[in-house]
Motif scaffolding. Structure first.
Motif, PDB file in Angstrom:
ATOM      1  N   ASN A 246       0.824  -1.211   0.000  1.00 45.40           N
ATOM      2  CA  ASN A 246       0.000   0.000   0.000  1.00 45.40           C
ATOM      3  C   ASN A 246       0.856   1.258   0.000  1.00 45.40           C
ATOM      4  O   ASN A 246       0.566   2.225  -0.718  1.00 45.40           O
ATOM      5  CB  ASN A 246      -0.932  -0.002   1.210  1.00 45.40           C
ATOM      6  CG  ASN A 246      -2.022  -1.050   1.101  1.00 45.40           C
ATOM      7  OD1 ASN A 246      -2.420  -1.426   0.007  1.00 45.40           O
ATOM      8  ND2 ASN A 246      -2.498  -1.534   2.225  1.00 45.40           N
ATOM      9  N   ALA A 247       1.921   1.249   0.804  1.00 44.17           N
ATOM     10  CA  ALA A 247       2.808   2.415   0.861  1.00 44.17           C
ATOM     11  C   ALA A 247       3.479   2.644  -0.484  1.00 44.17           C
ATOM     12  O   ALA A 247       3.595   3.782  -0.956  1.00 44.17           O
ATOM     13  CB  ALA A 247       3.862   2.219   1.954  1.00 44.17           C
ATOM     14  N   ALA A 248       3.924   1.564  -1.136  1.00 45.14           N
ATOM     15  CA  ALA A 248       4.566   1.686  -2.444  1.00 45.14           C
ATOM     16  C   ALA A 248       3.591   2.215  -3.483  1.00 45.14           C
ATOM     17  O   ALA A 248       3.931   3.098  -4.282  1.00 45.14           O
ATOM     18  CB  ALA A 248       5.120   0.329  -2.881  1.00 45.14           C
ATOM     19  N   ALA A 249       2.373   1.688  -3.473  1.00 48.25           N
ATOM     20  CA  ALA A 249       1.376   2.096  -4.460  1.00 48.25           C
ATOM     21  C   ALA A 249       0.991   3.558  -4.300  1.00 48.25           C
ATOM     22  O   ALA A 249       0.947   4.321  -5.276  1.00 48.25           O
ATOM     23  CB  ALA A 249       0.142   1.199  -4.349  1.00 48.25           C
ATOM     24  N   ILE A 250       0.719   3.966  -3.059  1.00 44.37           N
ATOM     25  CA  ILE A 250       0.250   5.333  -2.818  1.00 44.37           C
ATOM     26  C   ILE A 250       1.362   6.346  -3.056  1.00 44.37           C
ATOM     27  O   ILE A 250       1.180   7.331  -3.783  1.00 44.37           O
ATOM     28  CB  ILE A 250      -0.309   5.460  -1.387  1.00 44.37           C
ATOM     29  CG1 ILE A 250      -1.547   4.586  -1.219  1.00 44.37           C
ATOM     30  CG2 ILE A 250      -0.641   6.919  -1.079  1.00 44.37           C
ATOM     31  CD1 ILE A 250      -2.051   4.507   0.214  1.00 44.37           C
ATOM     32  N   SER A 251       2.521   6.109  -2.460  1.00 40.42           N
ATOM     33  CA  SER A 251       3.619   7.074  -2.601  1.00 40.42           C
ATOM     34  C   SER A 251       4.145   7.100  -4.029  1.00 40.42           C
ATOM     35  O   SER A 251       4.450   8.172  -4.579  1.00 40.42           O
ATOM     36  CB  SER A 251       4.753   6.742  -1.625  1.00 40.42           C
ATOM     37  OG  SER A 251       5.277   5.453  -1.879  1.00 40.42           O
ATOM     38  N   GLY A 252       4.251   5.940  -4.663  1.00 42.83           N
ATOM     39  CA  GLY A 252       4.744   5.891  -6.033  1.00 42.83           C
ATOM     40  C   GLY A 252       3.805   6.582  -7.008  1.00 42.83           C
ATOM     41  O   GLY A 252       4.244   7.359  -7.873  1.00 42.83           O
ATOM     42  N   GLU A 253       2.520   6.312  -6.876  1.00 47.91           N
ATOM     43  CA  GLU A 253       1.537   6.948  -7.769  1.00 47.91           C
ATOM     44  C   GLU A 253       1.484   8.447  -7.545  1.00 47.91           C
ATOM     45  O   GLU A 253       1.398   9.233  -8.501  1.00 47.91           O
ATOM     46  CB  GLU A 253       0.163   6.317  -7.534  1.00 47.91           C
ATOM     47  CG  GLU A 253      -0.899   6.717  -8.530  1.00 47.91           C
ATOM     48  CD  GLU A 253      -1.597   8.017  -8.186  1.00 47.91           C
ATOM     49  OE1 GLU A 253      -2.150   8.671  -9.098  1.00 47.91           O
ATOM     50  OE2 GLU A 253      -1.586   8.363  -6.980  1.00 47.91           O
ATOM     51  N   ARG A 254       1.550   8.873  -6.282  1.00 45.16           N
ATOM     52  CA  ARG A 254       1.495  10.307  -5.972  1.00 45.16           C
ATOM     53  C   ARG A 254       2.711  11.028  -6.559  1.00 45.16           C
ATOM     54  O   ARG A 254       2.567  12.100  -7.166  1.00 45.16           O
ATOM     55  CB  ARG A 254       1.450  10.501  -4.461  1.00 45.16           C
ATOM     56  CG  ARG A 254       1.559  11.956  -3.995  1.00 45.16           C
ATOM     57  CD  ARG A 254       0.326  12.764  -4.356  1.00 45.16           C
ATOM     58  NE  ARG A 254      -0.818  12.314  -3.598  1.00 45.16           N
ATOM     59  CZ  ARG A 254      -1.148  12.788  -2.392  1.00 45.16           C
ATOM     60  NH1 ARG A 254      -0.422  13.750  -1.831  1.00 45.16           N
ATOM     61  NH2 ARG A 254      -2.223  12.330  -1.764  1.00 45.16           N
ATOM     62  N   LEU A 255       3.900  10.456  -6.420  1.00 46.50           N
ATOM     63  CA  LEU A 255       5.094  11.112  -6.931  1.00 46.50           C
ATOM     64  C   LEU A 255       5.094  11.143  -8.459  1.00 46.50           C
ATOM     65  O   LEU A 255       5.414  12.176  -9.056  1.00 46.50           O
ATOM     66  CB  LEU A 255       6.353  10.406  -6.431  1.00 46.50           C
ATOM     67  CG  LEU A 255       7.675  11.024  -6.898  1.00 46.50           C
ATOM     68  CD1 LEU A 255       7.781  12.477  -6.449  1.00 46.50           C
ATOM     69  CD2 LEU A 255       8.865  10.223  -6.398  1.00 46.50           C
ATOM     70  N   ALA A 256       4.745  10.031  -9.094  1.00 43.55           N
ATOM     71  CA  ALA A 256       4.722   9.999 -10.561  1.00 43.55           C
ATOM     72  C   ALA A 256       3.739  11.024 -11.109  1.00 43.55           C
ATOM     73  O   ALA A 256       4.041  11.732 -12.083  1.00 43.55           O
ATOM     74  CB  ALA A 256       4.361   8.598 -11.043  1.00 43.55           C
ATOM     75  N   THR A 257       2.579  11.129 -10.491  1.00 43.37           N
ATOM     76  CA  THR A 257       1.585  12.112 -10.935  1.00 43.37           C
ATOM     77  C   THR A 257       2.094  13.533 -10.738  1.00 43.37           C
ATOM     78  O   THR A 257       1.929  14.392 -11.615  1.00 43.37           O
ATOM     79  CB  THR A 257       0.266  11.912 -10.162  1.00 43.37           C
ATOM     80  OG1 THR A 257      -0.227  10.588 -10.404  1.00 43.37           O
ATOM     81  CG2 THR A 257      -0.778  12.927 -10.600  1.00 43.37           C
ATOM     82  N   SER A 258       2.722  13.791  -9.600  1.00 47.31           N
ATOM     83  CA  SER A 258       3.234  15.138  -9.317  1.00 47.31           C
ATOM     84  C   SER A 258       4.329  15.536 -10.297  1.00 47.31           C
ATOM     85  O   SER A 258       4.358  16.670 -10.795  1.00 47.31           O
ATOM     86  CB  SER A 258       3.767  15.208  -7.882  1.00 47.31           C
ATOM     87  OG  SER A 258       2.744  14.985  -6.938  1.00 47.31           O
ATOM     88  N   LEU A 259       5.222  14.617 -10.603  1.00 45.70           N
ATOM     89  CA  LEU A 259       6.312  14.932 -11.524  1.00 45.70           C
ATOM     90  C   LEU A 259       5.792  15.172 -12.942  1.00 45.70           C
ATOM     91  O   LEU A 259       6.325  16.017 -13.670  1.00 45.70           O
ATOM     92  CB  LEU A 259       7.345  13.804 -11.532  1.00 45.70           C
ATOM     93  CG  LEU A 259       8.093  13.567 -10.212  1.00 45.70           C
ATOM     94  CD1 LEU A 259       9.140  12.470 -10.378  1.00 45.70           C
ATOM     95  CD2 LEU A 259       8.742  14.842  -9.700  1.00 45.70           C
ATOM     96  N   ASN A 260       4.755  14.462 -13.331  1.00 40.69           N
ATOM     97  CA  ASN A 260       4.168  14.679 -14.654  1.00 40.69           C
ATOM     98  C   ASN A 260       3.365  15.972 -14.728  1.00 40.69           C
ATOM     99  O   ASN A 260       3.323  16.629 -15.771  1.00 40.69           O
ATOM    100  CB  ASN A 260       3.265  13.502 -15.029  1.00 40.69           C
ATOM    101  CG  ASN A 260       4.047  12.295 -15.520  1.00 40.69           C
ATOM    102  OD1 ASN A 260       5.030  12.441 -16.241  1.00 40.69           O
ATOM    103  ND2 ASN A 260       3.627  11.103 -15.126  1.00 40.69           N
TER     104      ASN A 260
END
Length: 258
Positions: free
Chosen positions: A140-154
């Protein structure tokens, strides 16, 4: 007193989901199919897992224990990857390695410093339930943090490139977005730690008390679990977000979009 549930008891328990399906139909929610599918998958998956674990618990073979943990790890990594997205290069391997690292370090700490016993390393009774809880929360931590960062960088390429033009390094340019992503990944774990024992009684303490364990012993194990999850989720979020932001920059420190 330990109350063992048989198939008749489980059939009666299924009645609750039947009532939920009827309520969904009555209120025109359109959830009947999802509730039925979720109920069927719950029954099949848990019965299959229970049967497999029963064999492994009796067998007590280290190879079998490692094999089932690796299967659980791979499934967790795939689920987290699907949430983050497939466009980022090597995202599955990165997530898999991050969750593995966090889980190994967490379980090593617990075995070496808490249990202080070499017998628990491959004891299925300990390693599989504890590792499973760590893997689930790390996922869950990987999914949430990874998705949030990828979206923010894009979504914030202009701001990041402005920082880069002003002399910032990639680490400095994305630091704010990475911090926010890590915090988001830890929200479920931190919320659980804040209310454990007051609002909720998690599975570990509930299961042990239902099995007849002393409430204080069950509470001690639950404290251990919560600390394990806090450490593992933070470490996973740190590793995943580090791997993701590195993929967004090429060798010339130029930002890429995925």
């Amino acid at each position: 007193m330990y109350i063992q549930l048989d198939f008749i008891d489980l059939g009666l328990a299924l009645g609750m989901m039947a009532i939920a399906i009827i309520l969904s139909f009555w209120q025109k929610l359109g959830l009947e199919g999802q509730l039925a599918l979720a109920s069927a998958r719950t029954i099949v998956q848990l019965l299959v897992v229970g049967s497999v674990l029963e064999v492994i618990f009796q067998w007590k073979n280290p190879v079998a224990v490692v094999a089932i943990v690796l299967v659980m790890l791979t499934i967790a990594a795939i689920v987290a990857r699907n949430r983050i997205g497939n466009k980022i290069p090597q995202v599955l391997l990165m997530v898999w390695g991050s969750i593995l690292t966090a889980t190994v370090l967490t379980m090593s700490y617990v075995n070496l410093l808490v249990f202080r016993s070499s017998e628990t390393w491959f004891e299925p009774q300990y390693i599989i339930p504890l590792t499973g809880m760590v893997l689930g929360n790390a996922m869950n931590a990987a999914a949430i943090s990874g998705e949030r960062l990828a979206t923010s960088l894009n979504n914030h390429q202009l701001e990041i490139e402005t920082h880069l033009c002003l002399g910032a390094t990639p680490v400095q340019a994305i630091a704010q977005y990475r911090r926010e992503a890590i915090k988001a990944g830890l929200i479920p774990t931190l919320n659980a730690m804040m209310v454990v024992g007051i609002v909720t009684l998690p599975g570990m303490i509930t299961g042990q008390m239902l099995a007849g364990a002393d409430p204080l012993d069950a509470a001690a194990y639950q404290i251990l679990i919560m600390f394990m999850l806090g450490f593992a989720t933070l470490l996973t979020a740190l590793l995943v977000t580090r791997g993701i932001w590195q993929q967004f920059f090429n060798a010339a420190a130029q930002l890429q979009k995925f």
